[in-house]
Design a protein around this motif. Sequence first.
Motif, short mmCIF file in Angstrom:
data_model
loop_
_atom_site.label_atom_id
_atom_site.label_comp_id
_atom_site.label_asym_id
_atom_site.label_seq_id
_atom_site.Cartn_x
_atom_site.Cartn_y
_atom_site.Cartn_z
N TRP A 174 0.73 -1.03 -0.45
CA TRP A 174 0.31 -0.11 0.15
C TRP A 174 1.04 0.68 0.24
N GLN A 175 1.60 1.13 0.73
CA GLN A 175 2.70 2.00 1.11
C GLN A 175 3.12 2.82 -0.42
N HIS A 176 3.81 1.69 -1.17
CA HIS A 176 4.42 1.90 -2.46
C HIS A 176 3.77 1.63 -3.49
N SER A 177 2.21 2.16 -3.74
CA SER A 177 1.30 2.07 -4.54
C SER A 177 0.77 3.36 -4.87
N ASN A 178 0.15 3.32 -6.91
CA ASN A 178 0.17 4.91 -6.88
C ASN A 178 -1.90 4.48 -6.42
N ARG A 179 -2.78 5.23 -6.87
CA ARG A 179 -4.14 5.19 -6.37
C ARG A 179 -4.83 4.37 -7.02
N SER A 180 -4.35 3.55 -8.22
CA SER A 180 -4.78 2.78 -8.60
C SER A 180 -5.54 1.66 -7.73
N GLN A 181 -3.68 1.43 -7.91
CA GLN A 181 -3.47 0.19 -7.09
C GLN A 181 -3.91 0.08 -5.80
N ARG A 182 -4.09 1.36 -5.03
CA ARG A 182 -4.98 1.28 -3.55
C ARG A 182 -6.03 0.98 -3.50
N ILE A 183 -6.93 1.83 -4.83
CA ILE A 183 -8.01 1.59 -5.02
C ILE A 183 -9.19 -0.16 -4.53
N ARG A 184 -7.49 -0.91 -5.37
CA ARG A 184 -8.17 -2.36 -5.25
C ARG A 184 -7.19 -3.19 -4.37
N LEU A 185 -6.56 -2.53 -4.03
CA LEU A 185 -5.72 -2.89 -2.80
C LEU A 185 -6.94 -2.33 -1.31
N GLY A 186 -7.36 -1.15 -1.06
CA GLY A 186 -8.51 -1.31 -0.14
C GLY A 186 -9.52 -2.28 -0.88
N ALA A 187 -9.66 -2.69 -1.71
CA ALA A 187 -10.97 -3.15 -1.54
C ALA A 187 -10.85 -4.98 -1.12
N VAL A 188 -9.39 -5.00 -1.34
CA VAL A 188 -9.19 -7.11 -1.01
C VAL A 188 -9.25 -6.51 0.24
N ALA A 189 -8.66 -5.37 1.10
CA ALA A 189 -9.01 -5.37 2.70
C ALA A 189 -10.25 -5.92 3.24
N SER A 190 -11.22 -4.88 2.44
CA SER A 190 -12.79 -4.56 2.59
C SER A 190 -13.22 -6.06 2.55
N ALA A 191 -12.81 -6.64 1.65
CA ALA A 191 -13.97 -7.90 1.30
C ALA A 191 -12.94 -9.07 2.84
N LEU A 192 -11.78 -9.22 2.78
CA LEU A 192 -11.28 -10.11 3.69
C LEU A 192 -11.81 -9.76 5.05
N VAL A 193 -12.20 -7.93 5.45
CA VAL A 193 -13.10 -7.76 6.58
C VAL A 193 -13.85 -8.16 7.46
N ALA A 194 -14.25 -8.02 5.58
CA ALA A 194 -16.20 -8.94 5.21
C ALA A 194 -16.78 -9.76 5.71
N ALA A 195 -15.49 -10.63 5.46
CA ALA A 195 -15.70 -12.02 5.20
C ALA A 195 -15.14 -12.72 7.01
N GLY A 196 -14.12 -11.13 7.68
CA GLY A 196 -14.09 -11.90 8.92
C GLY A 196 -15.10 -12.02 9.80
N LEU A 197 -16.42 -10.66 9.32
CA LEU A 197 -17.04 -10.32 10.36
C LEU A 197 -17.84 -11.26 9.85
N HIS A 198 -18.55 -12.15 8.87
CA HIS A 198 -19.29 -12.85 9.30
C HIS A 198 -19.07 -14.32 9.51
N ASN A 199 -17.81 -14.82 9.54
CA ASN A 199 -17.20 -15.78 9.83
C ASN A 199 -17.20 -15.66 11.63
N LEU A 200 -17.97 -14.69 12.32
CA LEU A 200 -18.10 -14.60 13.75
C LEU A 200 -19.24 -15.12 13.77
#
Length: 428
Positions: free
Chosen positions: A373-399
């Motif tokens: 994330w620290q070395h990515s451009n805006r486009s890559q950060r948007i996609r990395l943010g999407a990945v993080a959002s997906a994983l957090v959402a999955a973690g919450l459902h897995n509770l």
Amino acid sequence: MNGRMILRLVIIFGVLYMSLFGGVVEHLSFMKVIHQVGATLVIAVWLVSLLARQTPFPSTPLDKPILFGLTAIILSAALARDPRVSLEAAWPLVIHAMLLYLLVDLMRRSRQYERWIMEALFITAAVIVLLSFIESLSWYFGISLLPQVQAEISWPEIAGLSLPPSWRPLSLALGNKNPVGYYCLVVIPLVVGWARTQHRQDHSYALWGLGGLLVVVLVLSQSRGAYLGFIGMLGMQTLFWLLEERNKARFPRFFQPLLGTRVLVALASLALLLGIVLLMVFVLYSPDPDDKSRLDLWQSALFVFQDNPILGAGPSQFATERFWHPHTEFARSLFLRTAHNLPLNILAEGGIVGLVASVWLTVAFANHWVRVWQHSNRSQRIRLGAVASALVAAGLHNLVDTFLATQTMIPLLIAGAYTVTRGETPPI
């Protein structure tokens, strides 16, 4: 048809098959054999291809925790009360790890392969939307086109084309409403992230449309765990939107101190912790028998862990081990095979060692994500943010559920492989 087109179709078919049928055919012996042997052959062919190309086995920042975790799983299975059942249940977990490395290898070899893998995931999501639409029409018009849909009532015959007083939970695509909601939940932020970063406008419009339809399917699945994860996903997407410098500039100056990266992350973490606490309180005092049954499962998981604190009871052993600690105040819990809480399920079946492996893997992935994330451009950060959002959402459902079948792991493996290979290949 050239070799590249064949490979593209193989990737699409593979993701589609594993998402719709992977790990959910245990009740059909023939299909179970096809799935397990087929997955093993895919991995074997890939390993042979590495030898043929004289390419070393792909290394990642996750190698050590994955190796530690797989070793723990095999030892736990071998020492279980029923080793045969546990070893058989451990094999898909090994396959999942190998699939991650296969995806990493493909994404490193070519940006085209990476596009095809993401394309396959989005096509699969579109198929789930289509199957859900067919299921809804079949139920609404009282047509027994599908065995899962009972033609008991035809709403148009009774009340014209008015909306029914209640809607049937969507479950056909993946066999149950919770996996349907979960799959949509994980894929939605990925679809949105890729929609925001497409160079071609028609592709962007198509992905935005798919994202909207997935939200509709998630809502109509009536999976409350998916609703919980969706709230968390929206919170994460808001966080990453606020982290963009050009969006921060839109706020008045007196708000700026609250928009610092560390402040935003701290507030998001606090909100996440508060949400988890509220969830536990809700389950504790909920009058719904489905919610109460989880209390039975969670108590049993803790007692199974107390009996097997180091390596746990073994993969797939919770369903039988819990009868040595029968907390069955609510009879619905008798028919559930997992603890319906991933951390507690890991404790029960993998013990302290399994939990350490899971935490190590999570921390290693998070560290790599932050570095990229620290070395990515805006486009890559948007996609990395999407990945993080997906994983957090999955973690919450897995509770409130436990999703470890190949069917539900595929989008996470693809998201994980994408993150692991960032910084190694140029942005798409």
